[in-house]
Design a protein around this motif. Structure first.
Motif, PDB file in Angstrom:
ATOM      1  N   ALA A 221       0.824  -1.206   0.000  1.00 54.89           N
ATOM      2  CA  ALA A 221       0.000   0.000   0.000  1.00 54.89           C
ATOM      3  C   ALA A 221       0.859   1.257   0.000  1.00 54.89           C
ATOM      4  CB  ALA A 221      -0.930  -0.012   1.212  1.00 54.89           C
ATOM      5  N   LEU A 222       1.927   1.266   0.808  1.00 56.79           N
ATOM      6  CA  LEU A 222       2.808   2.432   0.858  1.00 56.79           C
ATOM      7  C   LEU A 222       3.542   2.627  -0.464  1.00 56.79           C
ATOM      8  CD1 LEU A 222       4.291   2.152   4.474  1.00 56.79           C
ATOM      9  CD2 LEU A 222       2.580   3.756   3.625  1.00 56.79           C
ATOM     10  N   ARG A 223       4.001   1.537  -1.056  1.00 53.83           N
ATOM     11  CA  ARG A 223       4.677   1.656  -2.359  1.00 53.83           C
ATOM     12  C   ARG A 223       3.735   2.229  -3.408  1.00 53.83           C
ATOM     13  NH1 ARG A 223       6.133  -3.674  -1.507  1.00 53.83           N
ATOM     14  NH2 ARG A 223       4.841  -4.295  -3.296  1.00 53.83           N
ATOM     15  N   SER A 224       2.495   1.794  -3.363  1.00 55.71           N
ATOM     16  CA  SER A 224       1.547   2.229  -4.390  1.00 55.71           C
ATOM     17  C   SER A 224       1.217   3.716  -4.284  1.00 55.71           C
ATOM     18  CB  SER A 224       0.241   1.422  -4.258  1.00 55.71           C
ATOM     19  OG  SER A 224      -0.496   1.822  -3.102  1.00 55.71           O
ATOM     20  N   GLN A 225       1.426   4.314  -3.102  1.00 59.51           N
ATOM     21  CA  GLN A 225       1.030   5.700  -2.903  1.00 59.51           C
ATOM     22  C   GLN A 225       2.056   6.714  -3.399  1.00 59.51           C
ATOM     23  OE1 GLN A 225      -1.118   6.567   0.996  1.00 59.51           O
ATOM     24  NE2 GLN A 225      -0.359   4.505   1.382  1.00 59.51           N
ATOM     25  N   TYR A 226       3.249   6.287  -3.713  1.00 59.18           N
ATOM     26  CA  TYR A 226       4.277   7.236  -4.158  1.00 59.18           C
ATOM     27  C   TYR A 226       3.851   8.010  -5.408  1.00 59.18           C
ATOM     28  CZ  TYR A 226       7.313   4.833  -0.795  1.00 59.18           C
ATOM     29  OH  TYR A 226       7.842   4.301   0.349  1.00 59.18           O
ATOM     30  N   PRO A 227       3.312   7.326  -6.436  1.00 58.65           N
ATOM     31  CA  PRO A 227       2.861   8.111  -7.608  1.00 58.65           C
ATOM     32  C   PRO A 227       1.743   9.084  -7.260  1.00 58.65           C
ATOM     33  CG  PRO A 227       3.074   5.785  -8.172  1.00 58.65           C
ATOM     34  CD  PRO A 227       3.195   5.878  -6.694  1.00 58.65           C
ATOM     35  N   MET A 228       0.769   8.662  -6.432  1.00 58.14           N
ATOM     36  CA  MET A 228      -0.314   9.560  -6.067  1.00 58.14           C
ATOM     37  C   MET A 228       0.190  10.736  -5.250  1.00 58.14           C
ATOM     38  SD  MET A 228      -3.459  10.336  -6.389  1.00 58.14           S
ATOM     39  CE  MET A 228      -4.214   8.882  -7.112  1.00 58.14           C
ATOM     40  N   LEU A 229       1.158  10.501  -4.389  1.00 60.95           N
ATOM     41  CA  LEU A 229       1.749  11.595  -3.621  1.00 60.95           C
ATOM     42  C   LEU A 229       2.411  12.615  -4.548  1.00 60.95           C
ATOM     43  CD1 LEU A 229       2.596  12.903  -0.940  1.00 60.95           C
ATOM     44  CD2 LEU A 229       4.645  11.447  -0.978  1.00 60.95           C
ATOM     45  N   ALA A 230       3.129  12.122  -5.542  1.00 59.86           N
ATOM     46  CA  ALA A 230       3.756  13.034  -6.503  1.00 59.86           C
ATOM     47  C   ALA A 230       2.709  13.849  -7.248  1.00 59.86           C
ATOM     48  CB  ALA A 230       4.606  12.229  -7.491  1.00 59.86           C
ATOM     49  N   LEU A 231       1.611  13.194  -7.625  1.00 60.77           N
ATOM     50  CA  LEU A 231       0.532  13.908  -8.315  1.00 60.77           C
ATOM     51  C   LEU A 231      -0.093  14.962  -7.403  1.00 60.77           C
ATOM     52  CD1 LEU A 231      -1.308  14.175 -10.794  1.00 60.77           C
ATOM     53  CD2 LEU A 231      -2.768  12.395  -9.799  1.00 60.77           C
ATOM     54  N   MET A 232      -0.330  14.624  -6.138  1.00 61.53           N
ATOM     55  CA  MET A 232      -0.928  15.569  -5.196  1.00 61.53           C
ATOM     56  C   MET A 232      -0.034  16.796  -5.007  1.00 61.53           C
ATOM     57  SD  MET A 232      -3.820  14.204  -4.137  1.00 61.53           S
ATOM     58  CE  MET A 232      -4.640  12.619  -3.940  1.00 61.53           C
ATOM     59  N   ILE A 233       1.267  16.562  -4.841  1.00 56.68           N
ATOM     60  CA  ILE A 233       2.185  17.686  -4.640  1.00 56.68           C
ATOM     61  C   ILE A 233       2.221  18.569  -5.878  1.00 56.68           C
ATOM     62  CG2 ILE A 233       4.609  18.300  -4.309  1.00 56.68           C
ATOM     63  CD1 ILE A 233       4.888  15.842  -2.530  1.00 56.68           C
ATOM     64  N   ALA A 234       2.295  17.946  -7.059  1.00 58.11           N
ATOM     65  CA  ALA A 234       2.337  18.723  -8.296  1.00 58.11           C
ATOM     66  C   ALA A 234       1.076  19.558  -8.463  1.00 58.11           C
ATOM     67  CB  ALA A 234       2.519  17.789  -9.492  1.00 58.11           C
ATOM     68  N   TYR A 235      -0.070  18.968  -8.127  1.00 58.34           N
ATOM     69  CA  TYR A 235      -1.317  19.719  -8.297  1.00 58.34           C
ATOM     70  C   TYR A 235      -1.471  20.799  -7.230  1.00 58.34           C
ATOM     71  CZ  TYR A 235      -6.010  20.735  -9.790  1.00 58.34           C
ATOM     72  OH  TYR A 235      -7.112  21.380 -10.271  1.00 58.34           O
ATOM     73  N   THR A 236      -0.927  20.573  -6.049  1.00 61.14           N
ATOM     74  CA  THR A 236      -0.907  21.621  -5.024  1.00 61.14           C
ATOM     75  C   THR A 236      -0.164  22.844  -5.538  1.00 61.14           C
ATOM     76  OG1 THR A 236      -0.946  19.980  -3.242  1.00 61.14           O
ATOM     77  CG2 THR A 236      -0.208  22.191  -2.662  1.00 61.14           C
ATOM     78  N   LEU A 237       1.020  22.624  -6.111  1.00 64.21           N
ATOM     79  CA  LEU A 237       1.821  23.734  -6.626  1.00 64.21           C
ATOM     80  C   LEU A 237       1.093  24.444  -7.768  1.00 64.21           C
ATOM     81  CD1 LEU A 237       5.357  22.046  -6.635  1.00 64.21           C
ATOM     82  CD2 LEU A 237       4.213  23.310  -4.804  1.00 64.21           C
ATOM     83  N   LEU A 238       0.499  23.668  -8.678  1.00 64.44           N
ATOM     84  CA  LEU A 238      -0.219  24.268  -9.800  1.00 64.44           C
ATOM     85  C   LEU A 238      -1.409  25.083  -9.306  1.00 64.44           C
ATOM     86  CD1 LEU A 238      -0.757  24.574 -12.843  1.00 64.44           C
ATOM     87  CD2 LEU A 238      -2.092  22.450 -12.727  1.00 64.44           C
ATOM     88  N   SER A 239      -2.155  24.555  -8.339  1.00 62.02           N
ATOM     89  CA  SER A 239      -3.329  25.255  -7.830  1.00 62.02           C
ATOM     90  C   SER A 239      -2.954  26.572  -7.183  1.00 62.02           C
ATOM     91  CB  SER A 239      -4.070  24.370  -6.818  1.00 62.02           C
ATOM     92  OG  SER A 239      -4.514  23.176  -7.418  1.00 62.02           O
ATOM     93  N   LEU A 240      -1.899  26.562  -6.374  1.00 60.96           N
ATOM     94  CA  LEU A 240      -1.476  27.804  -5.726  1.00 60.96           C
ATOM     95  C   LEU A 240      -0.986  28.816  -6.744  1.00 60.96           C
ATOM     96  CD1 LEU A 240       0.335  26.622  -2.477  1.00 60.96           C
ATOM     97  CD2 LEU A 240      -1.862  27.768  -2.692  1.00 60.96           C
TER      98      LEU A 240
END
Length: 467
Positions: free
Chosen positions: A438-457
Motif C-alpha cells: 500500500a505504501l509503495r503504491s502511494q508514491y505516484p499519487m503523492l507526486a501527483l498531489m504535490i504537483a497539483y498543489t503547486l499548480l493550484s497555488l
C-alpha cells in the motif's frame, strides 16, 4: 465566467470586465510565491509521512459506515420543517424565473444572474461540501415531482433505466452546464437564464415521468448528482430519517469502485474549476491574443476547445498515475490490479481537491455578489421597488480583499490535498492489503498531489499578486 465578470465589474464600477478575483489592485506577498508553494508541497508530503507511520490494521480499512455516528433516530418536526423549506425554495425558484422573463434585462438590476451563479451554484456547493446534502432536501424540481406523485398516486414509470446508460446523462449535462457558465454569451442575461431553467425543468420532469423520480434523480439530474457527490465530504448525513455525523471526507470512502461515468464526472468537476482559474492568468490571455491575431472572433471556439482539451488532459494524467500505482503496488503475491478498478477507487480522493479549489476560487465573487443580493431583495425585477428598504444598500467592496483570499485559499488548498492524501492511504490499504504494498503504491499519487498543489497555488496567485 461571463456572468461573474459582468456582475463583479458592475459592482466595482469599472469600465472593463472584472474577473472572479477582480480586486482592482494587487497584494504584495510578504514572502516570495515559491516559498509558499514549497511550504505547501512539504506539508502534503509530511502528511503522507505521518500516515506511513500510523499503525492500523490493513486487513480491514474503514469505510464511510465505520465512521458514522447516530445523533438522532428521529428529528423532531422534520417533516413539517422540510415541507416548509421546500415550498419556500420553490417560491424562490419561481421568482427567479419570473424576474428573468419579465424583469429589467440589466444583469445587475435583476435578481436572476446573482441568484443562479452566486447563491445557488457557488453557495450550494459550499453548503453541500461543508454541511450536508441540502439540495436533496430543497430541490424545487423534486418538490414539483413529489406534488405530482400525490396527485397521480397510481402513475408508474413506463420505462426501465438501461444499465448501459448508468449516470452518463448527468455527466454530459454537467459538461453542458460548465460550458454555459464559462462560454455562453447568454449566461449573464436574465431572460436567457430563465429560459434555460425552464428547458432544464421540462427535461427533468419528462425524465421523471418516463423513468421514475428516484431513478432520474440518481442518474440524470445533474445537480442532485454533483451536490450529492460534494456532500459525501460533509460531516452530516440523513439516512432513513435518522441524523448521523462523521469526520470530514469519511463519506468518500467506499468499498466499490466508481463507474466510468462517475469517474469522468469527478474529473470534469476538478478540471472545470481549474480551467476557470486558468482563464484569469496572463498565460491564458497571451494564448487568446495569439489566436485572435490569426482568427478574429474565435474566442468562443478557443474556450470550447480548451474545455474539451483540459478535462481530457486531466483524465490522461490521472490514468497514467493510476497505471503507476498498479505497477508500484504489484508484487509476487499480488499481481497488478486492473487499471479501471484502481482508477475507480482513487478518483474519489480528488473530490476534496475540487472542493478546496472551488472554495478558494469563488470566495471573493460570492462575497461581492452575495452583498448585492441585499438591494436586489427589495427590487428583484429591477422595477425601482423598495420592499424591505434595502434598495440603496452600500456594497462594501473590501469585505474580502486580496490578502484575505490569498490566505484562505492557501489554507483551503493545502487542507484539501491533505484530506486527499488520507483518502488515498485508506484506498491503498483496501486495494493492496499488505502495508508495504500500500505504501509503495502511494508514491505516484503523492507526486501527483504535490504537483497539483503547486499548480493550484500558482493559478490562484496570478490575479492576486498581479492585480
Amino acid at each position: 465566467m461571463m456572468a461573474r465578470a459582468l456582475l463583479a465589474a458592475s459592482l466595482i464600477a469599472m469600465p472593463c470586465a472584472a474577473r472572479a478575483h477582480g480586486f482592482g489592485q494587487r497584494y504584495d506577498l510578504p514572502l516570495p510565491l515559491w516559498l509558499y508553494m514549497t511550504g505547501a508541497g512539504l506539508t502534503v508530503a509530511l502528511s503522507f509521512g505521518f500516515l506511513a507511520l500510523w499503525r492500523r490494521d490493513a486487513a480491514s480499512p474503514p469505510c464511510q459506515d465505520d465512521y458514522a455516528r447516530l445523533v438522532l433516530h428521529r428529528i423532531p418536526g422534520a417533516r413539517a420543517i422540510a415541507a416548509i423549506l421546500r415550498l419556500l425554495v420553490l417560491a424562490l425558484y419561481i421568482l427567479v424565473i419570473v424576474a428573468g422573463l419579465v424583469g429589467v434585462q440589466n444583469p445587475v438590476k435583476n435578481i436572476a444572474p446573482a441568484m443562479v451563479w452566486a447563491i445557488w451554484w457557488v453557495g450550494m456547493a459550499y453548503v453541500s461540501a461543508l454541511v450536508g446534502d441540502l439540495w436533496a432536501l430543497l430541490n424545487p424540481l423534486d418538490t414539483v415531482a413529489r406534488m405530482a406523485q400525490r396527485l397521480f398516486p397510481h402513475w408508474r414509470a413506463p420505462l426501465p433505466w438501461p444499465a448501459w446508460l448508468d449516470s452518463w446523462p448527468a455527466t454530459v449535462l454537467f459538461f453542458c452546464f460548465i460550458w454555459m457558465e464559462l462560454n455562453w454569451e447568454g449566461s449573464e442575461q436574465p431572460a436567457s437564464l430563465a429560459l434555460a431553467m425552464l428547458l432544464y425543468s421540462a427535461l427533468t420532469w419528462t425524465g421523471m415521468a418516463l423513468f421514475g423520480r428516484t431513478v432520474w434523480l440518481g442518474h440524470a439530474e445533474v445537480f442532485n448528482v454533483v451536490f450529492g457527490l460534494l456532500a459525501r465530504f460533509a460531516p452530516n448525513t440523513i439516512r432513513a430519517g435518522a441524523w448521523h455525523v462523521r469526520p470530514y471526507a469519511a463519506g468518500l470512502l467506499t468499498r466499490q469502485p466508481v463507474r466510468p461515468a462517475g469517474l469522468l464526472l469527478v474529473i470534469l468537476m476538478l478540471a472545470s474549476v481549474s480551467f476557470d482559474g486558468m482563464m484569469e492568468t496572463q498565460a491564458w490571455y497571451d494564448i487568446v491574443d495569439a489566436v485572435l491575431a490569426v482568427s478574429p472572433g474565435a474566442l468562443g471556439w478557443i474556450t470550447t476547445a480548451a474545455l474539451l482539451l483540459v478535462p481530457a488532459l486531466f483524465l490522461l494524467v490521472f490514468l497514467l498515475f493510476c497505471a503507476l500505482i498498479t505497477r508500484c503496488g504489484a508484487s509476487t503475491s499480488l499481481p497488478a490490479l486492473p487499471l479501471g478498478r484502481v482508477a475507480g477507487h482513487f478518483v474519489l480522493t480528488l473530490v476534496p481537491i475540487a472542493i478546496a479549489y472551488h472554495f478558494a476560487h469563488y470566495l471573493s465573487f460570492l462575497a461581492m455578489a452575495g452583498q448585492y443580493l441585499i438591494p436586489l431583495a427589495s427590487d428583484p425585477l429591477g422595477l425601482d421597488w423598495d420592499l424591505f428598504g434595502t434598495r440603496l444598500y452600500f456594497i462594501r467592496l473590501g469585505l474580502v480583499d486580496a490578502k484575505a483570499v490569498w490566505y484562505v485559499s492557501l489554507f483551503a488548498i493545502v487542507a484539501g490535498h491533505v484530506a486527499a492524501v488520507w483518502l488515498a492511504h485508506v484506498c491503498a490499504l483496501r486495494l493492496f492489503g499488505s502495508r508495504s504494498a500500500a505504501l509503495r503504491s502511494q508514491y505516484p499519487m503523492l507526486a501527483l498531489m504535490i504537483a497539483y498543489t503547486l499548480l493550484s497555488l500558482w493559478i490562484i496567485a496570478q490575479p492576486i499578486v498581479g492585480g
